[in-house]
Design a protein around this motif. Structure first.
Motif, PDB file in Angstrom:
ATOM      1  N   ALA A 162       0.831  -1.198   0.000  1.00 44.71           N
ATOM      2  CA  ALA A 162       0.000   0.000   0.000  1.00 44.71           C
ATOM      3  C   ALA A 162       0.870   1.254   0.000  1.00 44.71           C
ATOM      4  O   ALA A 162       1.952   1.277   0.587  1.00 44.71           O
ATOM      5  N   ALA A 163       0.374   2.295  -0.674  1.00 39.66           N
ATOM      6  CA  ALA A 163       1.079   3.571  -0.682  1.00 39.66           C
ATOM      7  C   ALA A 163       1.156   4.125   0.736  1.00 39.66           C
ATOM      8  O   ALA A 163       0.216   4.004   1.520  1.00 39.66           O
ATOM      9  N   VAL A 164       2.284   4.719   1.059  1.00 38.35           N
ATOM     10  CA  VAL A 164       2.502   5.282   2.400  1.00 38.35           C
ATOM     11  C   VAL A 164       1.570   6.472   2.612  1.00 38.35           C
ATOM     12  O   VAL A 164       1.433   7.335   1.739  1.00 38.35           O
ATOM     13  N   ILE A 165       0.929   6.493   3.775  1.00 41.03           N
ATOM     14  CA  ILE A 165       0.029   7.593   4.127  1.00 41.03           C
ATOM     15  C   ILE A 165       0.823   8.626   4.930  1.00 41.03           C
ATOM     16  O   ILE A 165       1.335   8.305   6.010  1.00 41.03           O
ATOM     17  N   PRO A 166       0.923   9.866   4.438  1.00 42.35           N
ATOM     18  CA  PRO A 166       1.639  10.902   5.193  1.00 42.35           C
ATOM     19  C   PRO A 166       0.910  11.243   6.491  1.00 42.35           C
ATOM     20  O   PRO A 166      -0.277  10.946   6.658  1.00 42.35           O
ATOM     21  N   GLY A 178      -9.358   0.863   3.358  1.00 41.31           N
ATOM     22  CA  GLY A 178      -8.595   1.183   2.159  1.00 41.31           C
ATOM     23  C   GLY A 178      -7.854  -0.010   1.597  1.00 41.31           C
ATOM     24  O   GLY A 178      -7.516  -0.041   0.415  1.00 41.31           O
ATOM     25  N   GLU A 179      -7.607  -1.013   2.428  1.00 40.20           N
ATOM     26  CA  GLU A 179      -6.987  -2.255   1.971  1.00 40.20           C
ATOM     27  C   GLU A 179      -7.451  -3.393   2.865  1.00 40.20           C
ATOM     28  O   GLU A 179      -7.794  -3.186   4.029  1.00 40.20           O
ATOM     29  N   GLY A 180      -7.507  -4.593   2.307  1.00 40.20           N
ATOM     30  CA  GLY A 180      -7.967  -5.740   3.077  1.00 40.20           C
ATOM     31  C   GLY A 180      -9.472  -5.697   3.297  1.00 40.20           C
ATOM     32  O   GLY A 180     -10.191  -4.877   2.718  1.00 40.20           O
TER      33      GLY A 180
END
Length: 287
Positions: A2-6, A165-167
């Protein structure tokens, strides 16, 4: 991956996401909290976990930099990673002195932190701040008090732990959870802002996947029981047969999900239960 969340992200002209800085197996990169509105007085959705100074510092910095006061704080549900940080947020007194805290009442009864000015929400209730209209939608299943919030101006849904957002999500009541997914689907949101994970830009696909996934799990359980009609199984045995590639640390959550599927199947008269063991119900004609 997954893209890193700032730590802080401006997602639109009226939404700022502040990451709860509480990563974990069930929280992914952490709890997403959201500041909503365009004026000085805005809404905060969820408060992260307790005793996370990094989150509070990020939130404080955003409120100060944007010159924001909080008019309302909404709690999506009672779990500690969404509700636990409430008193820490309220301690930002110069920014929260006018804030009203809201959540939906929990069937089991609510344990409200001392000193927290919590009022209870009603399904369909609407709230207005400059630049944002939020409508409350009761979506039980993950928990009895779970809500999502529909941002009318963007046709967006803040989905809490109903959609991630994932899973896939865990739940207390599968029947209610499936109904809640359909309730969100009926809105036809353009975007979903989840309680954990990245923004969901194709909500229809995600919801259809969730519904298909749960139906597929149910059929996997049924297939094992149908093919072993004379045998009785406990949840652990079923998990070992179904979740073959799942990491050990997630098997307990998988066991809980299987239990909820079995309870739903019991209500549907598809299975029978004997001393915490489960068997296909041969009296049921539907296979």
């Amino acid at each position: 991956m997954a893209a890193v969340i700032p730590a802080v992200t401006k997602l639109s002209s009226r939404i700022i996401r502040v990451l709860g800085c509480n990563p974990g197996i069930m929280t992914l990169q952490g709890t997403n909290t959201y500041i909503v509105g365009t004026g000085k007085r805005r809404i905060l959705i969820d408060t992260g976990d307790s005793d996370v100074p990094q989150y509070i510092n990020h939130l404080k910095s955003v409120l100060k930099h944007e010159d924001i006061d909080l008019a309302h704080i909404f709690i999506s549900h009672w779990h500690h990673d969404h509700f636990g940080g409430l008193l820490d947020v309220l301690d930002l007194r110069d920014k929260t002195k006018y804030a009203q805290v809201w959540k939906y009442p929990r069937t089991e009864g609510d344990d409200i932190p001392d000193g927290a000015p919590v009022e209870f929400l009603k399904d369909g209730q609407e709230f207005f701040v400059e630049g944002a209209t939020l409508r409350v939608i009761h979506t039980p299943g993950h928990t009895t008090d779970h809500i999502v919030l529909h941002l009318v101006e963007e046709n967006a849904v803040f989905s809490g732990d109903c959609i991630l957002g994932e899973g896939t999500a865990v739940f207390e009541d599968l029947h209610d959870y499936m109904n809640s997914l359909q309730e969100i689907s009926n809105i036809e949101p353009a975007v979903v802002y989840p309680g954990h994970g990245n923004v969901v830009h194709s909500p229809k696909d995600k919801i259809e996947f969730y519904i298909h996934h749960r139906n597929e799990r149910e059929q996997q359980i049924l297939n094992i029981l149908i093919n072993n009609r004379q045998k009785q199984f406990d949840e652990q045995e079923l998990v070992r047969m179904i979740y073959k590639d799942t990491p050990q640390k997630l098997l307990k959550a998988a066991e809980n999900n299987v239990n909820h599927h079995l309870i739903k199947l019991l209500k549907d008269n598809r299975v029978s239960q004997f001393n915490n063991l489960w068997q296909y119900n041969d009296s049921c004609k539907t296979i």
